[in-house]
Write a protein that holds these residues in place. Structure first.
Motif, PDB file in Angstrom:
ATOM      1  N   GLU A 178      60.525  13.315 -23.553  1.00  0.00           N
ATOM      2  CA  GLU A 178      61.383  13.490 -24.237  1.00  0.00           C
ATOM      3  C   GLU A 178      62.880  13.735 -23.705  1.00  0.00           C
ATOM      4  O   GLU A 178      63.959  12.897 -24.066  1.00  0.00           O
ATOM      5  CB  GLU A 178      61.478  14.620 -25.349  1.00  0.00           C
ATOM      6  N   ILE A 179      63.014  14.566 -22.406  1.00  0.00           N
ATOM      7  CA  ILE A 179      64.149  14.842 -22.017  1.00  0.00           C
ATOM      8  C   ILE A 179      64.659  13.688 -21.217  1.00  0.00           C
ATOM      9  O   ILE A 179      65.697  13.172 -21.051  1.00  0.00           O
ATOM     10  CB  ILE A 179      64.012  15.971 -20.767  1.00  0.00           C
ATOM     11  N   ILE A 180      63.765  12.861 -20.638  1.00  0.00           N
ATOM     12  CA  ILE A 180      64.046  11.640 -19.854  1.00  0.00           C
ATOM     13  C   ILE A 180      64.529  10.565 -20.664  1.00  0.00           C
ATOM     14  O   ILE A 180      65.417   9.755 -20.271  1.00  0.00           O
ATOM     15  CB  ILE A 180      62.782  11.169 -18.961  1.00  0.00           C
ATOM     16  N   ALA A 181      63.951  10.494 -21.902  1.00  0.00           N
ATOM     17  CA  ALA A 181      64.153   9.342 -22.828  1.00  0.00           C
ATOM     18  C   ALA A 181      65.962   9.620 -23.197  1.00  0.00           C
ATOM     19  O   ALA A 181      66.617   8.650 -23.537  1.00  0.00           O
ATOM     20  CB  ALA A 181      63.426   9.696 -23.996  1.00  0.00           C
ATOM     21  N   ASP A 182      66.413  10.658 -22.865  1.00  0.00           N
ATOM     22  CA  ASP A 182      67.735  11.059 -23.593  1.00  0.00           C
ATOM     23  C   ASP A 182      68.664  11.316 -22.283  1.00  0.00           C
ATOM     24  O   ASP A 182      69.625  11.571 -22.284  1.00  0.00           O
ATOM     25  CB  ASP A 182      67.688  12.564 -24.107  1.00  0.00           C
ATOM     26  N   ALA A 183      68.191  10.900 -20.909  1.00  0.00           N
ATOM     27  CA  ALA A 183      69.084  10.928 -19.786  1.00  0.00           C
ATOM     28  C   ALA A 183      70.004   9.921 -19.626  1.00  0.00           C
ATOM     29  O   ALA A 183      69.854   8.598 -20.192  1.00  0.00           O
ATOM     30  CB  ALA A 183      67.931  10.564 -18.569  1.00  0.00           C
ATOM     31  N   PRO A 184      71.233  10.078 -18.990  1.00  0.00           N
ATOM     32  CA  PRO A 184      72.293   9.159 -18.867  1.00  0.00           C
ATOM     33  C   PRO A 184      71.877   8.041 -18.046  1.00  0.00           C
ATOM     34  O   PRO A 184      70.771   8.241 -17.372  1.00  0.00           O
ATOM     35  CB  PRO A 184      73.203  10.217 -17.981  1.00  0.00           C
ATOM     36  N   PRO A 185      72.108   6.828 -18.285  1.00  0.00           N
ATOM     37  CA  PRO A 185      71.697   5.612 -17.461  1.00  0.00           C
ATOM     38  C   PRO A 185      71.743   5.635 -16.008  1.00  0.00           C
ATOM     39  O   PRO A 185      70.931   5.140 -15.284  1.00  0.00           O
ATOM     40  CB  PRO A 185      72.392   4.613 -17.858  1.00  0.00           C
ATOM     41  N   PHE A 258      65.710  21.746 -15.813  1.00  0.00           N
ATOM     42  CA  PHE A 258      65.487  20.275 -15.509  1.00  0.00           C
ATOM     43  C   PHE A 258      66.166  19.676 -16.484  1.00  0.00           C
ATOM     44  O   PHE A 258      67.183  18.740 -16.272  1.00  0.00           O
ATOM     45  CB  PHE A 258      64.032  20.028 -15.837  1.00  0.00           C
ATOM     46  N   ARG A 259      66.325  20.226 -17.958  1.00  0.00           N
ATOM     47  CA  ARG A 259      67.136  19.418 -18.797  1.00  0.00           C
ATOM     48  C   ARG A 259      68.583  19.662 -18.678  1.00  0.00           C
ATOM     49  O   ARG A 259      69.283  18.563 -18.879  1.00  0.00           O
ATOM     50  CB  ARG A 259      66.773  20.253 -20.312  1.00  0.00           C
ATOM     51  N   LEU A 261      69.998  19.867 -15.939  1.00  0.00           N
ATOM     52  CA  LEU A 261      70.402  18.898 -14.655  1.00  0.00           C
ATOM     53  C   LEU A 261      70.616  17.444 -15.017  1.00  0.00           C
ATOM     54  O   LEU A 261      71.428  16.666 -14.898  1.00  0.00           O
ATOM     55  CB  LEU A 261      69.467  19.207 -13.432  1.00  0.00           C
ATOM     56  N   VAL A 262      69.512  17.069 -15.861  1.00  0.00           N
ATOM     57  CA  VAL A 262      69.504  15.675 -16.425  1.00  0.00           C
ATOM     58  C   VAL A 262      70.780  15.359 -17.466  1.00  0.00           C
ATOM     59  O   VAL A 262      71.548  14.262 -17.049  1.00  0.00           O
ATOM     60  CB  VAL A 262      68.157  15.550 -17.267  1.00  0.00           C
ATOM     61  N   GLN A 263      70.979  16.315 -18.252  1.00  0.00           N
ATOM     62  CA  GLN A 263      72.382  16.072 -19.253  1.00  0.00           C
ATOM     63  C   GLN A 263      73.572  15.913 -18.204  1.00  0.00           C
ATOM     64  O   GLN A 263      74.545  15.475 -18.760  1.00  0.00           O
ATOM     65  CB  GLN A 263      72.300  16.949 -20.181  1.00  0.00           C
ATOM     66  N   ALA A 264      73.312  16.915 -17.207  1.00  0.00           N
ATOM     67  CA  ALA A 264      74.874  16.849 -16.320  1.00  0.00           C
ATOM     68  C   ALA A 264      74.909  15.504 -15.456  1.00  0.00           C
ATOM     69  O   ALA A 264      75.730  15.430 -14.859  1.00  0.00           O
ATOM     70  CB  ALA A 264      74.741  18.091 -15.499  1.00  0.00           C
ATOM     71  N   GLY A 265      73.777  14.736 -15.532  1.00  0.00           N
ATOM     72  CA  GLY A 265      73.836  13.454 -14.675  1.00  0.00           C
ATOM     73  C   GLY A 265      73.524  13.678 -13.117  1.00  0.00           C
ATOM     74  O   GLY A 265      74.018  13.066 -12.345  1.00  0.00           O
ATOM     75  N   PHE A 266      72.766  14.496 -12.973  1.00  0.00           N
ATOM     76  CA  PHE A 266      72.237  15.133 -11.550  1.00  0.00           C
ATOM     77  C   PHE A 266      71.665  13.695 -10.567  1.00  0.00           C
ATOM     78  O   PHE A 266      70.618  13.360 -11.210  1.00  0.00           O
ATOM     79  CB  PHE A 266      71.248  16.100 -11.674  1.00  0.00           C
ATOM     80  N   ARG A 267      72.265  13.655  -9.436  1.00  0.00           N
ATOM     81  CA  ARG A 267      71.920  12.526  -8.516  1.00  0.00           C
ATOM     82  C   ARG A 267      71.886  13.300  -7.361  1.00  0.00           C
ATOM     83  O   ARG A 267      72.827  13.245  -6.681  1.00  0.00           O
ATOM     84  CB  ARG A 267      72.666  11.434  -8.735  1.00  0.00           C
ATOM     85  N   PRO A 268      70.602  13.537  -6.857  1.00  0.00           N
ATOM     86  CA  PRO A 268      70.686  14.446  -5.399  1.00  0.00           C
ATOM     87  C   PRO A 268      70.720  13.307  -4.369  1.00  0.00           C
ATOM     88  O   PRO A 268      70.400  12.247  -4.597  1.00  0.00           O
ATOM     89  CB  PRO A 268      69.236  15.150  -5.725  1.00  0.00           C
ATOM     90  N   LYS A 269      70.846  14.001  -2.972  1.00  0.00           N
ATOM     91  CA  LYS A 269      71.084  13.047  -2.060  1.00  0.00           C
ATOM     92  C   LYS A 269      69.482  12.840  -1.369  1.00  0.00           C
ATOM     93  O   LYS A 269      69.331  12.059  -0.686  1.00  0.00           O
ATOM     94  CB  LYS A 269      71.794  13.618  -0.867  1.00  0.00           C
ATOM     95  N   VAL A 270      68.651  13.941  -1.980  1.00  0.00           N
ATOM     96  CA  VAL A 270      67.349  13.820  -1.275  1.00  0.00           C
ATOM     97  C   VAL A 270      66.339  13.989  -2.797  1.00  0.00           C
ATOM     98  O   VAL A 270      66.893  14.437  -3.681  1.00  0.00           O
ATOM     99  CB  VAL A 270      66.782  14.633  -0.203  1.00  0.00           C
ATOM    100  N   PRO A 271      65.117  13.780  -2.606  1.00  0.00           N
ATOM    101  CA  PRO A 271      64.365  13.886  -3.882  1.00  0.00           C
ATOM    102  C   PRO A 271      64.244  15.230  -4.393  1.00  0.00           C
ATOM    103  O   PRO A 271      63.981  16.260  -3.409  1.00  0.00           O
ATOM    104  CB  PRO A 271      63.033  13.331  -3.598  1.00  0.00           C
TER     105      PRO A 271
END
Length: 425
Positions: A178-185, A258-259, A261-271
């Protein structure tokens, strides 16, 4: 075996109703512990009293089909002793005695003799993402945590061999979905179910780095944030085990991090990976399976943090965030305590885990990965007296179950992800 789902943004909503129907049928050879019709808690306790409180003998009476599993050989290390062969039923007897252990079966000759990870000195970075992290933690929500834990504790128990253990782990998977489905593109995520020899699954979700070279993908350092999703009643596995604190609180703590970070558009430099481990109460079974596969695949794990029990406040004490000081990486623990001081308003302290105490970070520690473990209060002087019983609930007789306290741990999870994973603008 794992079931892997890489979810493109344009398919996220479509898959929500499809994946859960296909990935959650346990393999046919998995025997599931069934709570018999008409079997009540009073019945179970009466039978235990009549059979010298031996859970093995009572299971043979209540579920003869499942009872065959109780004779299966297992290679078990009671913490502080040498591993020995015993049976699955003997593990239940150990739990009833309050003894912690690792079930090393299938890993006795490989996982904990691995030299792939060399726990050498690492320079842990200065904190650089304060502005980003402080913005994310503003979005952390105690009501969301309370709602999720309310759902999780409605399962009769989350015992890893029961139908409820399987169903509750599927609930975690669907919640993450559900959280992934609501993630920024622009947020790149992959979601996996990691299956085991028992019905309960582990759940792994991964923030993919924004810039990823296929050639270097497997060598990129991975950051892991973990908790265990199962629960157990140590008196008897048929009995209720709501597991609000152990391990429900840690589960919803990292779920909320996790939720946010997803909503904030987290894009890490490493996994950066979030793990919810199955069967911690069965001897760290879920995390050991995952560590074994990561070692086999030669994945580069830079750091791992475990959150186990994050909400109980003992009567007449001030809640403090405790970092375990034994069987961990000391420099990483010291660094994380500084990070906690920066991002959390809770007092921060260190303490040894009680003799024989374990959680899933030990699986990674034994493989040489730098680990840290965060928990509530002092596990020796002020432990939660309700864990592993029917009374491990959000409403307790003495002390307090505090979602505000758990939120402080979620802040650390966010900071750990951002500071070690980096944040790519």
């Amino acid at each position: 075996m794992r079931i892997f789902a890489l979810i493109p943004p344009f398919l996220q909503l479509t898959l929500t109703g499809i994946v859960s129907a296909s990935v959650f049928t346990p393999p046919r050879n998995q025997q599931i512990l069934q709570v018999g019709v008409g079997v009540t808690e009073a019945n179970v306790r009466h039978l235990l009293a009549a059979h010298d409180n031996d859970p093995v003998e009572v299971i043979r009476l209540l579920d003869p089909v499942y009872a065959a599993i109780l004779d299966e050989p297992r290679f078990v290390e009671v913490i502080g002793t040498e591993p020995v062969w015993m049976t699955e039923g003997d593990k239940l007897r150990l739990k009833k005695q309050g003894l912690s252990f690792m079930d090393l079966t299938a890993h006795e000759n490989t996982l904990f003799r691995s030299t792939f990870y060399s726990n050498t000195d690492i320079e842990w970075p200065d904190l650089r993402h304060q502005e980003r992290v402080h913005e994310v933690i503003k979005d952390l929500d105690v009501e969301e945590m309370a709602h999720n834990l309310g759902n999780l504790t409605t399962f009769y128990n989350r015992y890893y061999r029961s139908q409820y253990g399987a169903q509750s782990s599927r609930w975690i998977y669907n919640k993450v979905l559900e959280i992934i489905a609501d993630a920024p593109p622009n947020v790149h995520l992959s979601l996996e179910t990691f299956t085991h020899e028992f019905p309960q699954i582990s759940v792994i979700v991964r923030f993919e780095p924004s810039r990823r070279s296929r050639h270097h993908a497997i060598k990129m350092p991975v950051i892991i944030i973990g908790s265990h999703l199962d629960s157990a009643n140590y008196d008897f596995p048929f009995l209720p085990a709501p597991g609000a604190d152990d391990g429900g609180s840690g589960t919803v703590t990292i779920l909320e991090a996790f939720r946010a970070l997803v909503q904030a558009g987290f894009r890490p430099k490493v996994p950066v990976e979030f793990h919810w481990y199955a069967a911690e109460e069965g001897g760290l079974l879920g995390s050991q399976d995952i560590v074994s596969e990561y070692v086999h695949q030669r994945k580069n794990i830079r750091a791992m943090i475990q959150f186990d029990m994050t909400a109980y406040v003992h009567k007449d004490t001030t809640p403090a965030m405790t970092y375990i000081t034994n069987n961990v990486d000391t420099p990483l623990t010291d660094w994380t305590m500084k990070l906690a001081t920066e991002y959390s308003s809770s007092p921060v302290t260190g303490a040894k885990l009680f003799p024989g105490g374990v959680s899933d970070h030990l699986s990674w520690h034994r493989a040489g990965v730098p680990v840290v473990c965060a928990t509530e209060s002092d596990p020796v002087r002020t432990p939660n007296p309700y864990i592993h019983t029917v009374d491990d609930r959000t409403v307790v007789k003495e002390g307090e179950f505090s979602f505000s306290y758990a939120l402080e741990f979620a802040k650390v999870a966010v900071g750990f992800a951002a500071e070690l994973g980096g944040w790519d603008d």
